[in-house]
Design an enzyme around this catalytic site. Structure first.
Site, PDB file in Angstrom:
ATOM      1  N   HIS A 115      41.775  25.285  20.844  1.00  0.00           N
ATOM      2  CA  HIS A 115      40.504  24.808  20.380  1.00  0.00           C
ATOM      3  C   HIS A 115      39.637  25.239  21.477  1.00  0.00           C
ATOM      4  O   HIS A 115      39.199  24.321  22.358  1.00  0.00           O
ATOM      5  CB  HIS A 115      40.446  23.318  20.143  1.00  0.00           C
ATOM      6  CG  HIS A 115      41.027  22.935  18.739  1.00  0.00           C
ATOM      7  ND1 HIS A 115      41.278  21.474  18.573  1.00  0.00           N
ATOM      8  CD2 HIS A 115      41.632  23.321  17.935  1.00  0.00           C
ATOM      9  CE1 HIS A 115      42.027  21.267  17.696  1.00  0.00           C
ATOM     10  NE2 HIS A 115      42.349  22.423  17.143  1.00  0.00           N
ATOM     11  N   HIS A 151      40.799  22.892  29.289  1.00  0.00           N
ATOM     12  CA  HIS A 151      40.235  23.467  30.336  1.00  0.00           C
ATOM     13  C   HIS A 151      38.792  23.283  30.339  1.00  0.00           C
ATOM     14  O   HIS A 151      37.911  22.807  29.539  1.00  0.00           O
ATOM     15  CB  HIS A 151      40.380  25.182  29.830  1.00  0.00           C
ATOM     16  CG  HIS A 151      41.750  25.355  30.053  1.00  0.00           C
ATOM     17  ND1 HIS A 151      42.075  26.658  30.993  1.00  0.00           N
ATOM     18  CD2 HIS A 151      43.055  24.827  30.266  1.00  0.00           C
ATOM     19  CE1 HIS A 151      43.426  26.591  31.127  1.00  0.00           C
ATOM     20  NE2 HIS A 151      44.029  25.588  30.635  1.00  0.00           N
ATOM     21  N   GLU A 152      38.181  23.779  31.628  1.00  0.00           N
ATOM     22  CA  GLU A 152      36.553  23.546  31.848  1.00  0.00           C
ATOM     23  C   GLU A 152      36.107  22.149  31.744  1.00  0.00           C
ATOM     24  O   GLU A 152      34.829  21.745  31.758  1.00  0.00           O
ATOM     25  CB  GLU A 152      35.915  24.623  31.297  1.00  0.00           C
ATOM     26  CG  GLU A 152      36.209  26.067  31.434  1.00  0.00           C
ATOM     27  CD  GLU A 152      37.076  26.592  30.463  1.00  0.00           C
ATOM     28  OE1 GLU A 152      37.289  26.028  29.500  1.00  0.00           O
ATOM     29  OE2 GLU A 152      37.829  27.493  31.081  1.00  0.00           O
ATOM     30  N   GLU A 162      43.597  32.906  35.616  1.00  0.00           N
ATOM     31  CA  GLU A 162      42.902  33.884  35.029  1.00  0.00           C
ATOM     32  C   GLU A 162      42.005  34.613  36.072  1.00  0.00           C
ATOM     33  O   GLU A 162      41.836  35.891  35.859  1.00  0.00           O
ATOM     34  CB  GLU A 162      41.955  33.152  34.047  1.00  0.00           C
ATOM     35  CG  GLU A 162      41.274  31.914  34.795  1.00  0.00           C
ATOM     36  CD  GLU A 162      40.198  31.479  33.440  1.00  0.00           C
ATOM     37  OE1 GLU A 162      40.519  31.460  32.360  1.00  0.00           O
ATOM     38  OE2 GLU A 162      39.429  30.483  33.724  1.00  0.00           O
TER      39      GLU A 162
HETATM   40  C1  NOJ Z   1      38.667  30.043  29.693  1.00  0.00           C
HETATM   41  C2  NOJ Z   1      40.270  29.376  29.725  1.00  0.00           C
HETATM   42  O1  NOJ Z   1      40.385  28.972  31.017  1.00  0.00           O
HETATM   43  C3  NOJ Z   1      41.197  30.592  29.407  1.00  0.00           C
HETATM   44  O2  NOJ Z   1      42.296  29.916  29.564  1.00  0.00           O
HETATM   45  C4  NOJ Z   1      40.811  30.773  27.972  1.00  0.00           C
HETATM   46  O3  NOJ Z   1      41.637  31.735  27.498  1.00  0.00           O
HETATM   47  C5  NOJ Z   1      39.424  31.414  27.620  1.00  0.00           C
HETATM   48  N1  NOJ Z   1      38.417  30.371  28.213  1.00  0.00           N
HETATM   49  C6  NOJ Z   1      39.004  31.501  26.122  1.00  0.00           C
HETATM   50  O4  NOJ Z   1      38.958  30.086  25.538  1.00  0.00           O
HETATM   51 CA    CA Z   2      38.762  28.522  33.104  1.00  0.00          CA
END
Ligand code: NOJ
Ligand code: CA
Length: 694
Positions: A406, A475-476, A500
């Site tokens: 999501h 995440h974030e 990443e």
């Molecule tokens: C940033 C996330 O850290 C990464 O894992 C994800 O693939 C992308 N956003 C897209 O949702």
């Molecule tokens: Ca990220």
């Protein structure tokens, strides 16, 4: 073991830790300002530091207080986390609670302080009262007066991201080294050039390790710290809301805990459970559905290999419910398609993984960020080349669960609008884990990722998910503060610069040697290790750099970066080239009976031994920023028992960039009297499995 007594404060209002080595005081200054201090083994850790608040539209809660009551309590429990580094966690502290009354206004503010052997936590509490009901915080004014010009490992203050490299320098040098790249980010314009995030790791010249963070961040903005370089004093700096307010409060209420961890042994900072202990016990009655997860993903193909999340290159914009995807030309390289998903499922099933993450499965990615779109994703509708039912059915038949993705693109109302239906869809498909994400600026406009409103949103997602028996990996999101004790379905967060960035521009060799001291204090990270192909030019024509690591370092990260949720992030075809090293990723557990930090120094090296929760096997992982020989005893093994150690170590000629894939695997009989001496190259490491022979 709980005893309670009312006492008159002695001159300093002090309380000592259960082992007597740490002493904290709560007092009042000559202008009636609440003040605290912390000492360890007789040395100052936090010099007398002011407490209180500036309020908006009301007189401040800073001065003019008197102490009206105080009381101390002893507490001891041993609790069992649903998953974790240890089966049992000791929670023993002495508590001092002081009631302050502001003489002119009659307003009451209590400060509760818990003193552990390894640190202190304190919070402000506002009891029900007539003179203070609704109030708005302009700024929290909690000070941390540091006793010397300590070395700090810090990332810059920011209301929207923690995805930075750490800088190491003296406190007095922070402003000089403050990154100029900050101007690129619109989210920290309010900070002076001395604003830093927590958890902040510090070390004094005489070897004292101090860590400042917060615990149990609920219904309140995230804490940052701003340093006054003249007197080396940090003051709290909260994340504002769209109107600049920093906390909208209604008594009775309290703030999160402000924490100061202390030790003269860096390993103890890593072993500390202070943050978890300051959180409330588990609120989920039946936790049987929460479990550790080892997963693969259709992910590095996009992040590392520059393939698209989007289905077509022919749509400049998308409107949910209106855009007809069946009439557009597919780009033909979209990895989240049914056939590719089945290929990954086959591989994940063959190698014993639990789940497969598939990103880019749902419509909307052509136009998902940069426009502050409200209706962006529906989290329900798959692209034409992705048969959601078929993929899930195929996964089920192979014993693999699909991890739902999501990406909210920070359109919060849109996510909350769809959440119930999206979680129901997951329930119907048998998915029990979701990776959520918050890329881009928050909608509604003006709110920040780390503000009170968003802090409430992240927890809302976790509590709603719990009703659906769903585990969350966000995440974030805001920095973790130990809420996974209360809500163990919060199995991981990102909230730092993860793997990443190895694809974007690389992480330094010290990065994962500092994260366990800082980011991991609040809870596990979805760091996504397991990259075996370091030459990024082999992944994408646009990339010309290397992942700064050796293969053995990647193996060791499964131990040094504790998380019950671990990814094997590289591609199946890459793992097929290194089957013997991949063996370690396949077998390493992600849930533990017992963990022992053997060697540690912030941003330099970490060696940890962990005992599997489900067997008598031990695993050791070690990473080092520089060339290093580590030496340790295996005295944690059961005396008299024989074991076989399988050692995955950097080869002698291994080196990041020039020879990162060189490793050697050796087997050795060991017992509790064995000593091991092993080398790591700079940016390298080693991993060991130790299995009983009898
Ligand atoms: C940033 C996330 O850290 C990464 O894992 C994800 O693939 C992308 N956003 C897209 O949702
Ligand atoms: Ca990220």
């Amino acid at each position: 073991m709980t005893s309670c007594c009312l006492l008159a404060l002695n001159a300093s209002g002090g309380v000592t830790s259960p082992n007597g080595l740490l002493e904290a005081t709560l007092d009042i200054s000559n202008i009636g300002r609440p003040v605290y201090s912390v000492n360890y083994k007789g040395k100052p850790v936090i010099l007398p530091s002011g407490l209180g608040f500036e309020l908006r539209g009301d007189s401040d809660l800073l001065n003019g207080f008197e102490i009206v009551a105080s009381d101390t309590t002893d507490f001891h429990e041993v609790w069992q986390p649903v998953w974790g580094e240890n089966t049992n966690i000791d929670n023993t502290y002495r508590e001092l609670s002081v009631s302050y009354r502001q003489k002119d206004t009659g307003r009451q503010m209590n400060i509760r302080m818990r003193v552990y052997d390894d640190g202190v936590g304190f919070r402000y509490e506002f009891p029900q009262q007539n003179n203070l009901v609704y109030f708005v915080i302009n700024e929290e004014k909690t000070e941390f007066a540091m006793p010397s010009d300590m070395t700090a490992w810090w990332i810059p203050g920011d209301y929207g991201t923690q995805e930075y490299e750490y800088t190491e320098c003296k406190l007095s040098e922070i402003s000089k080294l403050y990154p100029d790249t900050l101007e690129l980010n619109s989210n920290q314009q309010d900070f002076s050039r001395t604003g830093v995030q927590t958890s902040l790791q510090l070390k004094s010249d005489d070897g004292l390790y101090v860590n400042i963070h917060e615990a149990a961040l609920v219904d309140y903005p995230c804490l940052h710290l701003n340093l006054n370089e003249e007197n080396l004093t940090f003051t709290s700096w909260l994340t504002p809301d769209a109107e600049g307010a920093k906390g909208r409060m209604q008594a009775p209420c309290h703030t999160p805990w402000r924490t100061v961890m202390v030790s003269d042994d860096a390993r103890q900072i890593l072993a500390s459970n202070l943050i978890l202990n300051l959180n409330e016990p588990c609120k989920i009655e039946d936790t049987s559905w929460i479990h550790p997860v080892k997963y693969m993903g259709i992910w590095w193909e996009m992040i590392g290999h520059d393939k698209p999340w989007a289905y077509t290159f022919d749509l400049p914009s998308v409107q949910l419910g209106k855009t007809d995807y069946t009439s557009v030309k597919p780009n033909g390289v979209h990895p989240a398609n049914t056939a590719n998903a089945k290929r990954y499922i086959d591989f994940a099933a063959e190698h014993g993984f639990d789940q497969l993450l598939i990103e880019g499965w749902n419509i909307g990615w052509e136009d998902w960020m940069g426009h502050r779109k409200d209706y962006v994703f529906d989290f329900m509708t798959p692209y034409p080349d992705f048969d959601l039912e078929e993929v899930n059915e195929y996964a089920r038949s192979k014993g693999i669960k699909i991890m739902m993705h999501h990406e909210t693109s920070s359109s919060i109302r849109n996510y909350e609008r769809h959440m119930e239906a999206a979680y129901n869809l997951m329930n119907r498909l048998g998915n029990d884990a979701v990776k959520s994400g918050y890329v881009g600026n928050i909608i509604p406009v003006g709110e920040h990722h780390f503000g009170q409103w968003m802090v409430n949103h992240y927890l809302y997602c976790v509590t709603e998910a719990a009703k659906h028996k769903i585990m969350v990996n966000a995440h974030e999101a805001v920095h973790p503060t130990g809420l996974c004790r209360t809500w163990p379905n919060l199995v991981a967060n990102e909230s730092a610069r993860g793997t990443e960035y190895e694809s974007f521009k690389g992480n330094s060799t010290s990065h994962t040697c500092i994260l366990p001291f800082t980011r991991l204090q609040g809870g596990p990270m979805d760091y996504t290790p397991g990259i075996f192909e370091m030459d990024m030019s082999k992944c994408s024509d646009n990339k010309h750099h290397f992942v700064n690591t050796t293969i053995c370092r990647q193996l060791a990260l499964y131990l040094t970066m504790y998380s019950p949720l671990q990814m094997a992030a590289d591609l199946p075809e890459v793992y097929e080239q290194f089957p013997d090293a991949f063996e370690f990723i396949k077998e390493v557990p992600v849930d533990w009976q017992h963990s022992i930090y053997l060697e540690a120094e912030p941003a330099r090296y970490i060696t940890v031994a962990r005992k599997d929760k489900a067997s008598e096997a031990w695993y050791v992982g070690s990473i080092s920023a520089n060339d290093r020989k580590s030496k340790f005893s295996l005295d944690f093994l059961e005396p008299g028992k024989k074991y076989e150690a399988t050692i995955y170590a950097d080869a002698e000629d291994a080196a990041i960039v020039t020879n990162p894939q060189a490793y050697k695997i050796t087997k050795k009989k060991v017992n509790s009297k064995s000593q091991l001496e092993l080398n790591s190259v700079a940016g390298g490491g080693y991993a060991i499995s130790i299995k009983p022979l009898n």
